[in-house]
Design a protein around this motif. Structure first.
Motif, PDB file in Angstrom:
ATOM      1  N   ALA A 113     -30.994  72.902   2.797  1.00  0.00           N
ATOM      2  CA  ALA A 113     -32.318  72.300   2.949  1.00  0.00           C
ATOM      3  C   ALA A 113     -33.396  73.376   3.065  1.00  0.00           C
ATOM      4  CB  ALA A 113     -32.346  71.383   4.169  1.00  0.00           C
ATOM      5  N   SER A 114     -33.133  74.416   3.829  1.00  0.00           N
ATOM      6  CA  SER A 114     -34.115  75.496   3.988  1.00  0.00           C
ATOM      7  C   SER A 114     -34.403  76.174   2.654  1.00  0.00           C
ATOM      8  CB  SER A 114     -33.596  76.525   4.995  1.00  0.00           C
ATOM      9  OG  SER A 114     -33.500  75.954   6.285  1.00  0.00           O
ATOM     10  N   THR A 115     -33.355  76.409   1.882  1.00  0.00           N
ATOM     11  CA  THR A 115     -33.546  77.020   0.562  1.00  0.00           C
ATOM     12  C   THR A 115     -34.386  76.125  -0.342  1.00  0.00           C
ATOM     13  OG1 THR A 115     -31.447  78.209   0.708  1.00  0.00           O
ATOM     14  CG2 THR A 115     -32.349  77.886  -1.489  1.00  0.00           C
ATOM     15  N   LEU A 116     -34.103  74.841  -0.338  1.00  0.00           N
ATOM     16  CA  LEU A 116     -34.864  73.905  -1.179  1.00  0.00           C
ATOM     17  C   LEU A 116     -36.325  73.817  -0.742  1.00  0.00           C
ATOM     18  CD1 LEU A 116     -32.249  71.032  -1.625  1.00  0.00           C
ATOM     19  CD2 LEU A 116     -32.955  72.743  -3.314  1.00  0.00           C
ATOM     20  N   PHE A 117     -36.565  73.797   0.559  1.00  0.00           N
ATOM     21  CA  PHE A 117     -37.949  73.749   1.032  1.00  0.00           C
ATOM     22  C   PHE A 117     -38.702  75.018   0.646  1.00  0.00           C
ATOM     23  CE2 PHE A 117     -36.624  70.293   4.021  1.00  0.00           C
ATOM     24  CZ  PHE A 117     -37.613  69.376   3.669  1.00  0.00           C
ATOM     25  N   ARG A 118     -38.058  76.162   0.732  1.00  0.00           N
ATOM     26  CA  ARG A 118     -38.704  77.414   0.304  1.00  0.00           C
ATOM     27  C   ARG A 118     -38.995  77.373  -1.186  1.00  0.00           C
ATOM     28  NH1 ARG A 118     -34.901  79.909   3.734  1.00  0.00           N
ATOM     29  NH2 ARG A 118     -33.605  80.468   1.934  1.00  0.00           N
ATOM     30  N   LEU A 119     -38.034  76.892  -1.958  1.00  0.00           N
ATOM     31  CA  LEU A 119     -38.218  76.802  -3.409  1.00  0.00           C
ATOM     32  C   LEU A 119     -39.386  75.887  -3.752  1.00  0.00           C
ATOM     33  CD1 LEU A 119     -37.101  77.472  -6.255  1.00  0.00           C
ATOM     34  CD2 LEU A 119     -35.605  75.473  -6.025  1.00  0.00           C
ATOM     35  N   ALA A 120     -39.459  74.733  -3.096  1.00  0.00           N
ATOM     36  CA  ALA A 120     -40.524  73.772  -3.377  1.00  0.00           C
ATOM     37  C   ALA A 120     -41.889  74.309  -2.982  1.00  0.00           C
ATOM     38  CB  ALA A 120     -40.246  72.461  -2.647  1.00  0.00           C
ATOM     39  N   ALA A 121     -41.931  75.196  -1.984  1.00  0.00           N
ATOM     40  CA  ALA A 121     -43.209  75.711  -1.487  1.00  0.00           C
ATOM     41  C   ALA A 121     -43.747  76.863  -2.326  1.00  0.00           C
ATOM     42  CB  ALA A 121     -43.042  76.164  -0.036  1.00  0.00           C
ATOM     43  N   GLN A 287     -36.975  64.624   3.573  1.00  0.00           N
ATOM     44  CA  GLN A 287     -36.065  65.063   4.618  1.00  0.00           C
ATOM     45  C   GLN A 287     -34.646  64.561   4.352  1.00  0.00           C
ATOM     46  OE1 GLN A 287     -36.986  67.208   6.971  1.00  0.00           O
ATOM     47  NE2 GLN A 287     -39.109  67.191   6.249  1.00  0.00           N
ATOM     48  N   ILE A 288     -34.547  63.299   3.973  1.00  0.00           N
ATOM     49  CA  ILE A 288     -33.237  62.712   3.666  1.00  0.00           C
ATOM     50  C   ILE A 288     -32.621  63.401   2.453  1.00  0.00           C
ATOM     51  CG2 ILE A 288     -32.049  60.580   3.021  1.00  0.00           C
ATOM     52  CD1 ILE A 288     -34.353  59.047   4.374  1.00  0.00           C
ATOM     53  N   ALA A 289     -33.451  63.624   1.425  1.00  0.00           N
ATOM     54  CA  ALA A 289     -32.951  64.209   0.182  1.00  0.00           C
ATOM     55  C   ALA A 289     -32.486  65.645   0.384  1.00  0.00           C
ATOM     56  CB  ALA A 289     -34.028  64.148  -0.895  1.00  0.00           C
ATOM     57  N   ALA A 290     -33.250  66.424   1.143  1.00  0.00           N
ATOM     58  CA  ALA A 290     -32.900  67.836   1.326  1.00  0.00           C
ATOM     59  C   ALA A 290     -31.673  68.017   2.198  1.00  0.00           C
ATOM     60  CB  ALA A 290     -34.089  68.581   1.934  1.00  0.00           C
ATOM     61  N   ARG A 291     -31.644  67.314   3.330  1.00  0.00           N
ATOM     62  CA  ARG A 291     -30.573  67.543   4.297  1.00  0.00           C
ATOM     63  C   ARG A 291     -29.331  66.700   4.027  1.00  0.00           C
ATOM     64  NH1 ARG A 291     -35.276  68.753   7.007  1.00  0.00           N
ATOM     65  NH2 ARG A 291     -35.114  70.703   8.227  1.00  0.00           N
TER      66      ARG A 291
END
Length: 361
Positions: A113-121, A287-291
């Protein structure tokens, strides 16, 4: 869906076969195979090839709502499946060459999830949503809806292919939870595709699915085709999970900008409700999708982690490519649409072509 106008020799050959239906001859299929080989050899830019992307889009559409006047049995015609697989292979190879994939974290939900949030940002290029919020004219707002309609009028369907392909557990439950909201929670009037149709109607646009397909550039079709490629191939289930995760994670803020742009142009809640609904819904969905979806799938099937990241990055890469083309056109005072009639190809023309091939209409 209305049968679109062909965009080259390959899509014309396909539409000729589809119109002939079960009576299509071996010679017609042979011509389709040869034409596909020539098209792939002649056009190395698969992602921007109008002819290849339209052909693939029509082949996929046989598995969705179908094409108007085309025999439903064509969905599982082996010769068409073979051609689709040939084009799919080239399309997937082009995506894997083009899409950058971040370094994989540990196959743990929070790390993924952290990697995906960084990528999206990260900065992925010009922002269509910010342009719409501040500058878009009414004509550009209409074009934006036309381009988005290729996906939004069947919103959620491509990602739903993943439901039977995921293992029972956290990831499947998360996907179903997200999709239930997309389909309105059992209320047809709340389906997101229906809400988008309401927005289109508010700007006097036709809401029939695929009506504007002829005006959609190749990259719009490529974006939709990527979802179908990932969703309809079980081996790519990691890709479709990652795709949906990034899709949801990059939706809430842009939709707030879209709503602002339409309100700036004087449109009311009947038009902006679709975007307002996504600001709230997708803030939860991300949140649901990432985690739970992407992270949960990585934990249950660690070997899919690279594909989860590839699928997520595919969304961002294609959106950036399309946004760059779209904004370049608008800033130069041009239309972002293809110059084509949205009414579909005349079926009598296809009937004449079929007759010329020795197949009765």
């Amino acid at each position: 869906m209305l049968v679109p106008a062909p965009r080259g020799e390959l899509s014309a050959s396909l539409l000729n076969v589809l119109h002939a239906g079960p009576q299509a001859t071996a010679a017609m299929y042979g011509q389709l195979d040869e034409t596909a080989a020539r098209a792939l050899a002649a056009d190395p830019d698969v992602l921007r090839s109008d002819d290849l992307q339209l052909t693939l889009f029509c082949l996929y559409e046989l598995h969705y709502s179908g094409l108007d006047g085309i025999d439903p049995d064509m969905e599982w015609q082996p010769e068409l499946i073979r051609v689709r697989r040939v084009i799919e292979a080239a399309f997937e190879a082009a995506l894997r060459r083009t899409v950058p994939v971040p370094r994989a974290p540990a196959p743990e939900a929070e790390a993924v999830a952290s990697t995906l949030f960084r990528l999206a940002a990260e900065d992925h290029g010009p922002s269509v949503s910010r342009f719409i919020a501040r500058h878009a004219t009414t004509d550009q707002l209409r074009e934006f809806l036309v381009l988005r309609s290729i996906y939004q009028l069947r919103e959620a369907d491509p990602h739903s292919w993943a439901i039977p392909r995921l293992p029972v557990g956290r990831a499947k439950a998360a996907l179903v939870e997200i999709q239930a909201d997309e389909y309105g929670g059992g209320r047809p009037e709340r389906m997101h595709s229906h809400l988008f149709a309401r927005t289109m109607a508010g700007l006097d646009l036709d809401t029939r699915y695929g009506y504007y397909l002829d005006q959609a550039p190749a990259l719009v079709l490529a974006s939709s085709n990527a979802m179908s490629l990932f969703g309809m191939n079980r081996r790519l289930r990691g890709c479709i999970a990652g795709h949906l995760a990034a899709f949801e994670m990059t939706s809430s803020i842009p939709n707030s900008f879209y709503a602002r742009g339409f309100k700036r142009a004087g449109y009311g809640p009947d038009v902006t409700f679709y975007f307002d609904e996504h600001v709230e819904a997708d803030a939860v969905h991300e949140q649901i999708a990432a985690r739970d979806l992407a992270g949960g799938l990585a934990e249950s099937e660690p070997e899919l982690l690279e594909d989860i990241l590839f699928g997520a990055s595919t969304v961002l890469t294609l959106d950036a490519m399309l946004g760059e083309e779209q904004l370049a056109a608008w800033k130069e005072g041009r239309s972002a649409l293809r110059e084509a009639s949205p009414t579909g190809i005349d079926m009598q023309t296809l009937a004449a072509d079929a007759a010329a091939s020795g197949v009765p209409a």
